[in-house]
Design a protein around this motif. Sequence first.
Motif, PDB file in Angstrom:
ATOM      1  N   LEU A 178       0.809  -1.229   0.000  1.00  0.00           N
ATOM      2  CA  LEU A 178       0.000   0.000   0.000  1.00  0.00           C
ATOM      3  C   LEU A 178       0.837   1.273   0.000  1.00  0.00           C
ATOM      4  O   LEU A 178       0.279   2.373  -0.057  1.00  0.00           O
ATOM      5  N   LEU A 179       2.147   1.141   0.050  1.00  0.00           N
ATOM      6  CA  LEU A 179       3.011   2.321   0.171  1.00  0.00           C
ATOM      7  C   LEU A 179       2.788   3.338  -0.941  1.00  0.00           C
ATOM      8  O   LEU A 179       2.768   4.544  -0.697  1.00  0.00           O
ATOM      9  N   GLY A 180       2.639   2.861  -2.159  1.00  0.00           N
ATOM     10  CA  GLY A 180       2.540   3.771  -3.294  1.00  0.00           C
ATOM     11  C   GLY A 180       1.133   4.209  -3.640  1.00  0.00           C
ATOM     12  O   GLY A 180       0.916   4.737  -4.732  1.00  0.00           O
ATOM     13  N   ARG A 181       0.175   4.035  -2.741  1.00  0.00           N
ATOM     14  CA  ARG A 181      -1.227   4.375  -2.995  1.00  0.00           C
ATOM     15  C   ARG A 181      -1.675   3.800  -4.345  1.00  0.00           C
ATOM     16  O   ARG A 181      -2.064   4.531  -5.266  1.00  0.00           O
ATOM     17  N   PRO A 182      -1.643   2.490  -4.497  1.00  0.00           N
ATOM     18  CA  PRO A 182      -1.846   1.878  -5.812  1.00  0.00           C
ATOM     19  C   PRO A 182      -3.263   2.022  -6.360  1.00  0.00           C
ATOM     20  O   PRO A 182      -4.233   2.031  -5.611  1.00  0.00           O
ATOM     21  N   GLU A 183      -3.342   2.120  -7.681  1.00  0.00           N
ATOM     22  CA  GLU A 183      -4.634   2.086  -8.364  1.00  0.00           C
ATOM     23  C   GLU A 183      -5.144   0.657  -8.480  1.00  0.00           C
ATOM     24  O   GLU A 183      -6.350   0.417  -8.482  1.00  0.00           O
ATOM     25  N   VAL A 184      -4.201  -0.276  -8.620  1.00  0.00           N
ATOM     26  CA  VAL A 184      -4.534  -1.693  -8.714  1.00  0.00           C
ATOM     27  C   VAL A 184      -3.739  -2.424  -7.645  1.00  0.00           C
ATOM     28  O   VAL A 184      -2.530  -2.212  -7.504  1.00  0.00           O
ATOM     29  N   LEU A 185      -4.419  -3.284  -6.892  1.00  0.00           N
ATOM     30  CA  LEU A 185      -3.786  -3.996  -5.788  1.00  0.00           C
ATOM     31  C   LEU A 185      -3.963  -5.497  -5.987  1.00  0.00           C
ATOM     32  O   LEU A 185      -5.086  -5.991  -6.130  1.00  0.00           O
ATOM     33  N   ARG A 199      -7.940 -10.596  10.743  1.00  0.00           N
ATOM     34  CA  ARG A 199      -8.547 -10.868   9.437  1.00  0.00           C
ATOM     35  C   ARG A 199      -9.676  -9.892   9.156  1.00  0.00           C
ATOM     36  O   ARG A 199      -9.765  -9.322   8.064  1.00  0.00           O
ATOM     37  N   HIS A 200     -10.524  -9.665  10.143  1.00  0.00           N
ATOM     38  CA  HIS A 200     -11.649  -8.747   9.936  1.00  0.00           C
ATOM     39  C   HIS A 200     -11.168  -7.309   9.778  1.00  0.00           C
ATOM     40  O   HIS A 200     -11.761  -6.541   9.001  1.00  0.00           O
ATOM     41  N   ARG A 201     -10.103  -6.932  10.469  1.00  0.00           N
ATOM     42  CA  ARG A 201      -9.540  -5.594  10.278  1.00  0.00           C
ATOM     43  C   ARG A 201      -8.996  -5.442   8.866  1.00  0.00           C
ATOM     44  O   ARG A 201      -9.137  -4.386   8.234  1.00  0.00           O
ATOM     45  N   THR A 202      -8.385  -6.491   8.352  1.00  0.00           N
ATOM     46  CA  THR A 202      -7.883  -6.453   6.976  1.00  0.00           C
ATOM     47  C   THR A 202      -9.034  -6.340   5.997  1.00  0.00           C
ATOM     48  O   THR A 202      -8.957  -5.595   5.008  1.00  0.00           O
ATOM     49  N   TRP A 203     -10.120  -7.056   6.254  1.00  0.00           N
ATOM     50  CA  TRP A 203     -11.290  -6.951   5.391  1.00  0.00           C
ATOM     51  C   TRP A 203     -11.809  -5.510   5.345  1.00  0.00           C
ATOM     52  O   TRP A 203     -12.143  -5.008   4.265  1.00  0.00           O
ATOM     53  N   GLU A 204     -11.863  -4.880   6.498  1.00  0.00           N
ATOM     54  CA  GLU A 204     -12.358  -3.502   6.533  1.00  0.00           C
ATOM     55  C   GLU A 204     -11.441  -2.573   5.749  1.00  0.00           C
ATOM     56  O   GLU A 204     -11.906  -1.673   5.035  1.00  0.00           O
ATOM     57  N   LEU A 205     -10.135  -2.783   5.865  1.00  0.00           N
ATOM     58  CA  LEU A 205      -9.187  -1.965   5.116  1.00  0.00           C
ATOM     59  C   LEU A 205      -9.367  -2.169   3.618  1.00  0.00           C
ATOM     60  O   LEU A 205      -9.371  -1.204   2.842  1.00  0.00           O
ATOM     61  N   LEU A 209     -10.337   0.637   0.769  1.00  0.00           N
ATOM     62  CA  LEU A 209      -9.543   0.858  -0.439  1.00  0.00           C
ATOM     63  C   LEU A 209     -10.418   0.745  -1.684  1.00  0.00           C
ATOM     64  O   LEU A 209     -10.338   1.580  -2.598  1.00  0.00           O
ATOM     65  N   ARG A 210     -11.249  -0.265  -1.714  1.00  0.00           N
ATOM     66  CA  ARG A 210     -12.140  -0.457  -2.858  1.00  0.00           C
ATOM     67  C   ARG A 210     -13.118   0.712  -2.975  1.00  0.00           C
ATOM     68  O   ARG A 210     -13.370   1.220  -4.077  1.00  0.00           O
ATOM     69  N   ALA A 211     -13.668   1.161  -1.840  1.00  0.00           N
ATOM     70  CA  ALA A 211     -14.592   2.297  -1.858  1.00  0.00           C
ATOM     71  C   ALA A 211     -13.908   3.555  -2.372  1.00  0.00           C
ATOM     72  O   ALA A 211     -14.563   4.436  -2.951  1.00  0.00           O
ATOM     73  N   GLY A 212     -12.591   3.657  -2.185  1.00  0.00           N
ATOM     74  CA  GLY A 212     -11.834   4.802  -2.676  1.00  0.00           C
ATOM     75  C   GLY A 212     -11.436   4.678  -4.133  1.00  0.00           C
ATOM     76  O   GLY A 212     -10.740   5.558  -4.656  1.00  0.00           O
ATOM     77  N   GLY A 213     -11.839   3.586  -4.793  1.00  0.00           N
ATOM     78  CA  GLY A 213     -11.575   3.437  -6.218  1.00  0.00           C
ATOM     79  C   GLY A 213     -10.469   2.474  -6.574  1.00  0.00           C
ATOM     80  O   GLY A 213     -10.190   2.266  -7.758  1.00  0.00           O
ATOM     81  N   THR A 214      -9.815   1.886  -5.572  1.00  0.00           N
ATOM     82  CA  THR A 214      -8.752   0.917  -5.865  1.00  0.00           C
ATOM     83  C   THR A 214      -9.359  -0.366  -6.419  1.00  0.00           C
ATOM     84  O   THR A 214     -10.339  -0.887  -5.892  1.00  0.00           O
ATOM     85  N   THR A 215      -8.781  -0.866  -7.488  1.00  0.00           N
ATOM     86  CA  THR A 215      -9.180  -2.144  -8.064  1.00  0.00           C
ATOM     87  C   THR A 215      -8.364  -3.245  -7.401  1.00  0.00           C
ATOM     88  O   THR A 215      -7.142  -3.131  -7.289  1.00  0.00           O
TER      89      THR A 215
END
Length: 340
Positions: A178-185, A199-205, A209-215
């Motif tokens: 996530l360092l480079g604020r990726p468009e695609v992850l 695991r659930h904290r990772t899901w929320e993250l 990210l997806r809500a912010g437009g990350t694919t």
Amino acid sequence: MTYGDSGERVIEVTGLRRRYGAPGGKPGRAPRRDARGAKDHASERNGKVFEAVRGIDFSVARGELFALLGTNGAGKTSTVELLEGLAAPTDGRVRVLGHDPFTERAKVRPRVGVMLQEGGFPSELTVLETVRMWAGCTSGARPAGEALELVGLGGRGNVRVKQLSGGERRRLDLALALLGRPEVLFLDEPTTGLDTEARHRTWELVRELRAGGTTVLMTTHYLEEAEELADRLAIMHQGRIAAEGRVADVVATQPSRISFELPPGFLVGDLPPLPELGITGHELAPGGVVRLHTQELQRAATGLLVWAQDKGIELRGLDVRSATLEEAFLQIAKGLEGDA
């Protein structure tokens, strides 16, 4: 909000193939192992060519989370490596953000984040030193502390990598991705080794990210994870895509279930005509438990409840549920057993 509605395809895969080995017994590059130590594919078989990916097609829209599922040996990791630009396809076409990720790596890499199955960090560096080292190789990197806070490692910066638990190392992998604020992850088994809370904290993250437009393109062995997060998915089997679509549509291929205890004095034949309720199958289990299968859950459940009310009886132990992704996955895999 519906993800991927923009229509822009940021990942496009057409006729993709990948072979290992070469005629004459020349070996190919050895495959990576997953976090459980099992190969995702066999690269060579007695010096013969092995085709790990056998002509697959799919696309992923901007802001969509696409899950790639399959048992070990299905070809998932081989596919993801091609998307990440780590190797060239044997045949077919891959485009990420409109570019070939292998031949145009310089145009793709700064806009992509990659979380591998295993990071391989220098064990003597601290967590903060590791992130800063990685940031030095990343265009437009976010502050190291911010990256660690995102994944819940803000208080572990001064700990040496070798002292981290397996779950913490996975979170460090994610921080670097996530360092480079990726468009695609790309997330390859992102929550392996994490406890339930992490695991659930990772899901929320990932949702944020997806809500912010990350694919996001994710592989996972945890089917509940794919069911929880994915907009669409593909199930791979022996290098091919066996099923693809929205999670709900893939799950809907399997029947829903209704079960209850047959009331005293009643037989299965006393139930209302089952086909008229959309019930496609039934069985009587030990203890007088009736199990019904249907593709029309609301219609079937309503008909049974109306019948019970008219008869003035209680359906004890009533359980009404839709199929799960795990059931769909297992049925698809079972149906493909023995396929070449």
